[in-house]
Design a protein around this motif. Structure first.
Motif, PDB file in Angstrom:
ATOM      1  N   GLN A 208       0.825  -1.204   0.000  1.00 22.34           N
ATOM      2  CA  GLN A 208       0.000   0.000   0.000  1.00 22.34           C
ATOM      3  C   GLN A 208       0.861   1.256   0.000  1.00 22.34           C
ATOM      4  O   GLN A 208       0.553   2.248  -0.665  1.00 22.34           O
ATOM      5  CB  GLN A 208      -0.931   0.012   1.232  1.00 22.34           C
ATOM      6  CG  GLN A 208      -1.955  -1.115   1.270  1.00 22.34           C
ATOM      7  CD  GLN A 208      -3.168  -0.831   0.393  1.00 22.34           C
ATOM      8  OE1 GLN A 208      -3.083  -0.090  -0.570  1.00 22.34           O
ATOM      9  NE2 GLN A 208      -4.292  -1.439   0.721  1.00 22.34           N
ATOM     10  N   ILE A 211       2.442   1.680  -3.709  1.00 22.23           N
ATOM     11  CA  ILE A 211       1.584   2.102  -4.823  1.00 22.23           C
ATOM     12  C   ILE A 211       0.628   3.226  -4.429  1.00 22.23           C
ATOM     13  O   ILE A 211      -0.085   3.756  -5.279  1.00 22.23           O
ATOM     14  CB  ILE A 211       0.781   0.913  -5.393  1.00 22.23           C
ATOM     15  CG1 ILE A 211      -0.181   0.343  -4.336  1.00 22.23           C
ATOM     16  CG2 ILE A 211       1.715  -0.165  -5.891  1.00 22.23           C
ATOM     17  CD1 ILE A 211      -1.046  -0.770  -4.875  1.00 22.23           C
ATOM     18  N   LYS A 212       0.627   3.612  -3.139  1.00 22.58           N
ATOM     19  CA  LYS A 212      -0.209   4.722  -2.648  1.00 22.58           C
ATOM     20  C   LYS A 212      -1.652   4.582  -3.125  1.00 22.58           C
ATOM     21  O   LYS A 212      -2.155   5.386  -3.908  1.00 22.58           O
ATOM     22  CB  LYS A 212       0.383   6.064  -3.093  1.00 22.58           C
ATOM     23  CG  LYS A 212       1.737   6.382  -2.486  1.00 22.58           C
ATOM     24  CD  LYS A 212       2.251   7.721  -2.961  1.00 22.58           C
ATOM     25  CE  LYS A 212       3.535   8.098  -2.239  1.00 22.58           C
ATOM     26  NZ  LYS A 212       4.620   7.135  -2.469  1.00 22.58           N
ATOM     27  N   ASN A 213      -2.313   3.553  -2.633  1.00 23.40           N
ATOM     28  CA  ASN A 213      -3.658   3.222  -3.086  1.00 23.40           C
ATOM     29  C   ASN A 213      -4.576   3.070  -1.882  1.00 23.40           C
ATOM     30  O   ASN A 213      -4.180   2.514  -0.858  1.00 23.40           O
ATOM     31  CB  ASN A 213      -3.609   1.910  -3.890  1.00 23.40           C
ATOM     32  CG  ASN A 213      -4.861   1.678  -4.701  1.00 23.40           C
ATOM     33  OD1 ASN A 213      -5.923   1.474  -4.139  1.00 23.40           O
ATOM     34  ND2 ASN A 213      -4.737   1.719  -6.017  1.00 23.40           N
ATOM     35  N   GLU A 248     -11.503   3.253  -9.898  1.00 20.86           N
ATOM     36  CA  GLU A 248     -10.202   3.771 -10.348  1.00 20.86           C
ATOM     37  C   GLU A 248      -9.068   3.270  -9.461  1.00 20.86           C
ATOM     38  O   GLU A 248      -7.954   2.999  -9.954  1.00 20.86           O
ATOM     39  CB  GLU A 248     -10.214   5.299 -10.403  1.00 20.86           C
ATOM     40  CG  GLU A 248     -10.560   6.004  -9.101  1.00 20.86           C
ATOM     41  CD  GLU A 248     -12.038   6.292  -8.945  1.00 20.86           C
ATOM     42  OE1 GLU A 248     -12.370   7.259  -8.227  1.00 20.86           O
ATOM     43  OE2 GLU A 248     -12.867   5.550  -9.525  1.00 20.86           O
ATOM     44  N   ASP A 249      -9.325   3.123  -8.150  1.00 19.82           N
ATOM     45  CA  ASP A 249      -8.296   2.601  -7.250  1.00 19.82           C
ATOM     46  C   ASP A 249      -8.060   1.106  -7.482  1.00 19.82           C
ATOM     47  O   ASP A 249      -6.917   0.632  -7.432  1.00 19.82           O
ATOM     48  CB  ASP A 249      -8.698   2.840  -5.790  1.00 19.82           C
ATOM     49  CG  ASP A 249      -8.655   4.315  -5.412  1.00 19.82           C
ATOM     50  OD1 ASP A 249      -7.809   5.030  -5.978  1.00 19.82           O
ATOM     51  OD2 ASP A 249      -9.458   4.744  -4.568  1.00 19.82           O
ATOM     52  N   ASN A 251      -8.494  -0.482 -10.333  1.00 20.24           N
ATOM     53  CA  ASN A 251      -7.770  -0.620 -11.596  1.00 20.24           C
ATOM     54  C   ASN A 251      -6.290  -0.299 -11.421  1.00 20.24           C
ATOM     55  O   ASN A 251      -5.420  -0.958 -12.000  1.00 20.24           O
ATOM     56  CB  ASN A 251      -8.381   0.292 -12.661  1.00 20.24           C
ATOM     57  CG  ASN A 251      -9.744  -0.194 -13.133  1.00 20.24           C
ATOM     58  OD1 ASN A 251     -10.001  -1.403 -13.138  1.00 20.24           O
ATOM     59  ND2 ASN A 251     -10.611   0.719 -13.518  1.00 20.24           N
ATOM     60  N   LYS A 252      -6.000   0.697 -10.604  1.00 21.28           N
ATOM     61  CA  LYS A 252      -4.597   1.039 -10.326  1.00 21.28           C
ATOM     62  C   LYS A 252      -3.897  -0.102  -9.603  1.00 21.28           C
ATOM     63  O   LYS A 252      -2.742  -0.449  -9.914  1.00 21.28           O
ATOM     64  CB  LYS A 252      -4.549   2.326  -9.491  1.00 21.28           C
ATOM     65  CG  LYS A 252      -3.139   2.805  -9.183  1.00 21.28           C
ATOM     66  CD  LYS A 252      -3.191   4.094  -8.362  1.00 21.28           C
ATOM     67  CE  LYS A 252      -1.786   4.556  -7.980  1.00 21.28           C
ATOM     68  NZ  LYS A 252      -1.825   5.793  -7.148  1.00 21.28           N
ATOM     69  N   LEU A 253      -4.591  -0.707  -8.639  1.00 25.34           N
ATOM     70  CA  LEU A 253      -4.035  -1.841  -7.903  1.00 25.34           C
ATOM     71  C   LEU A 253      -3.814  -3.026  -8.836  1.00 25.34           C
ATOM     72  O   LEU A 253      -2.763  -3.694  -8.786  1.00 25.34           O
ATOM     73  CB  LEU A 253      -4.979  -2.224  -6.763  1.00 25.34           C
ATOM     74  CG  LEU A 253      -4.567  -3.420  -5.898  1.00 25.34           C
ATOM     75  CD1 LEU A 253      -3.265  -3.137  -5.163  1.00 25.34           C
ATOM     76  CD2 LEU A 253      -5.690  -3.761  -4.906  1.00 25.34           C
ATOM     77  N   LYS A 254      -4.775  -3.286  -9.717  1.00 24.37           N
ATOM     78  CA  LYS A 254      -4.664  -4.403 -10.664  1.00 24.37           C
ATOM     79  C   LYS A 254      -3.468  -4.207 -11.591  1.00 24.37           C
ATOM     80  O   LYS A 254      -2.693  -5.147 -11.830  1.00 24.37           O
ATOM     81  CB  LYS A 254      -5.950  -4.494 -11.494  1.00 24.37           C
ATOM     82  CG  LYS A 254      -5.934  -5.555 -12.580  1.00 24.37           C
ATOM     83  CD  LYS A 254      -7.181  -5.478 -13.443  1.00 24.37           C
ATOM     84  CE  LYS A 254      -7.204  -4.189 -14.241  1.00 24.37           C
ATOM     85  NZ  LYS A 254      -8.351  -4.105 -15.160  1.00 24.37           N
ATOM     86  N   GLU A 255      -3.297  -3.004 -12.124  1.00 21.51           N
ATOM     87  CA  GLU A 255      -2.170  -2.741 -13.037  1.00 21.51           C
ATOM     88  C   GLU A 255      -0.830  -2.910 -12.334  1.00 21.51           C
ATOM     89  O   GLU A 255       0.148  -3.339 -12.949  1.00 21.51           O
ATOM     90  CB  GLU A 255      -2.292  -1.327 -13.593  1.00 21.51           C
ATOM     91  CG  GLU A 255      -3.469  -1.155 -14.556  1.00 21.51           C
ATOM     92  CD  GLU A 255      -3.745   0.305 -14.893  1.00 21.51           C
ATOM     93  OE1 GLU A 255      -2.949   1.169 -14.428  1.00 21.51           O
ATOM     94  OE2 GLU A 255      -4.720   0.582 -15.609  1.00 21.51           O
ATOM     95  N   ALA A 256      -0.785  -2.584 -11.062  1.00 21.16           N
ATOM     96  CA  ALA A 256       0.476  -2.696 -10.326  1.00 21.16           C
ATOM     97  C   ALA A 256       0.800  -4.135  -9.934  1.00 21.16           C
ATOM     98  O   ALA A 256       1.964  -4.547  -9.928  1.00 21.16           O
ATOM     99  CB  ALA A 256       0.440  -1.814  -9.078  1.00 21.16           C
TER     100      ALA A 256
END
Length: 528
Positions: A208, A211-213, A248-249, A251-256
């Protein structure tokens, strides 16, 4: 001697008839509690008076309830995307102040009458309370009573007619405009398979931080095991994680981390999801960080529902009574969590008299302290401003030592409504004695002045919202309703679109307007 000469009978006659008048509607618009003020002014004209102590008691209760209502949202909103709406509300108040000064000079109105017009034009009863106390002149209520009806109707008509004049499709305008609002009701679940090295052999806390999520990882699936996501849980490539958050969060987590997968969690279910209501007075005002649910109870909170909106819970957020938490834990642990958040002892009333009394006492004492303003003189926060300030601060924390400041919303509403009608009954009878004389001498000037103080802030703030802040029309209208403290206006705004955007903008602007109209009333006394 008539029955109305008995103060107790007089009070209840005013409340009965005034509230009946306030409930009368025309095309969805009514006077609300101001019906009590108007009827009290009529009786005041004929010489009937409510004892001053009743008015002051009502004022104290009403102001504290307003502060406790605004407190939990005020400081949090100042750090969030709602700041733009708060600024717009402040702009409305500043423009109203400038307009009031100009109107006062043009029509040669006294300071109390001008302040009454401003608070009535902004439909702000806390502002009326502050103005009455600052001037110690009942004529304030006359100005308020004259400007208030137009203030209510003008905002509703502005909201309904202005979009039609502009000939704008509000839905399309909302979609194409960059919104400062992060919608609160779109939390989703996503199962993600860990495939990237960024997550391999890292704890959830480390991931966390990297990736600042804000998405919450509630569970980790490894083979046929399904266990709780804790801060010290170590991830491995091949694990599947179940996360909760805004799209949006997620999706960001998934991409990372890896890729989204479909998993039937129920096949390997040894951890279940539960909903728990915050009801214990011992939990009010505490945060997730303070109670350490994950460490002590092996429980993860994935969602927090408050006032109909869902949020991913932040560690620093403080609980309010009635919050609904979605928690993930093993079946044997849920009972302990329910006992932690549930009521430990039965209480018929949720009004903590000890706390309410201390808040009022501290507020009144703070209100007596003189504040020196260079070039203008000294002012005090008074019986209105002092309790409002203390209630906002204590309401933000929820609980300070033995002081409990967060009640169920219905309980807080009881305090507010009872205090409001008692205050308006007293203010109305006091003002009524000079009502006819003021209206005869200043009638046209009062009506035009009140209309200007209502209309100019609305039009100017709308232009600023569109040109400077680039808000959508519906967000602009919602914030204007909040800045004008117009609940009927919000009702009209909600009928224009099928979203909660107007309500969110209103909720962000409203506390600022409540507080700063009261401050402005005291400040203007020094200028006018």
């Amino acid at each position: 001697m008539s029955l109305l000469d008995d103060p107790l009978i007089l009070i209840f006659v005013i409340l009965f008839v005034g509230s009946f008048i306030g409930q009368l509607e025309y095309k969805g618009v009514n006077l609300g509690a101001s019906g009590v003020l108007l009827f009290a002014m009529v009786l005041g004209h004929f010489g009937y008076q409510i004892p001053a102590i009743v008015q002051n008691l009502g004022l104290s209760l009403f102001i504290v309830a307003v502060g406790l209502q605004a407190g939990p949202r005020f400081f949090r909103m100042m750090r969030s995307s709602g700041l733009v709406f708060a600024i717009l509300a402040l702009v409305i108040i500043v423009i109203a102040i400038i307009t009031t000064i100009i109107v006062s000079k043009i029509f040669n109105l006294s300071a109390p009458l001008s302040l009454g017009l401003m608070t009535g034009a902004l439909t702000s009863t806390p502002g009326l309370a502050a103005a009455l106390e600052a001037t110690n002149d009942p004529i304030v209520s006359v100005g308020y009573g004259i400007a208030y009806p137009f203030g209510v109707i003008a905002v509703v008509l502005f909201v309904q007619l202005f979009p039609k004049v502009l000939k704008v499709d509000l839905e399309k305008d909302l979609q194409k405009t960059l919104s400062p609002v992060k919608h609160k009701s779109t939390l989703k679940n996503m199962t993600i398979k860990v495939e990237n090295n960024i997550a391999h052999k890292k704890t959830l806390k480390e991931l966390q931080r990297t990736i600042k999520n804000s998405a919450i990882i509630s569970r980790v699936i490894r083979g046929d095991r399904n266990f709780l996501g804790r801060n010290d849980t170590v991830l491995l490539i091949g694990d599947e994680i179940i996360a909760v958050g805004y799209p949006e969060d997620l999706n960001k987590l998934k991409e990372a981390v890896g890729k989204e997968v479909t998993t039937d969690v129920n096949i390997r279910e040894n951890i279940k999801m539960h909903r728990v209501t915050v009801d214990s007075p011992y939990m009010i005002g505490k945060s997730l960080r303070e109670i350490k649910l994950r460490e002590k109870y092996n429980v993860t909170v994935t969602r927090l529902e408050r006032a109909g909106y869902e949020f991913p819970p932040a560690a620093a957020w403080r609980f309010e009574r009635g919050d609904v938490l979605t928690v993930v834990c093993s079946p044997e642990r849920i009972k302990g969590v329910q006992e932690l958040f549930g009521t430990r002892q039965h209480e018929e009333a949720n009004i903590h008299i000890f706390s309410l009394s201390i808040i009022l006492l501290l507020g009144i004492l703070i209100g007596m302290i003189p504040i020196h303003i260079p070039g203008l003189g000294s002012m005090t926060l008074g019986v209105a401003g002092g309790p409002l300030l203390i209630a906002i601060i204590i309401g933000h924390f929820g609980k300070v030592g033995p002081i409990q400041a967060r009640f169920y919303q219905p309980s807080n509403r009881v305090i507010r409504d009872v205090g409001l009608v008692l205050f308006l009954a007293g203010a109305g009878t006091t003002a009524g004695s000079g009502l006819v004389e003021v209206v005869v001498n200043e009638g046209v000037g009062l009506i035009i002045g009140g209309a200007l103080i209502t209309l100019i802030p609305m039009f100017v703030s709308f232009i600023i919202a569109k040109k400077l802040f680039h808000l959508s029309i519906i967000h602009s209208l919602g914030a204007i309703c909040g800045g004008m403290t117009s609940t009927p206006g919000l009702g009209a705004c909600n009928t224009l679109v099928n979203t909660d955007d107007p309500a969110i903008a209103y909720a962000a602007a409203y506390p600022i307007a409540l507080i700063f109209v009261a401050i402005a009333s005291q400040f203007l006394v020094l200028i006018l």
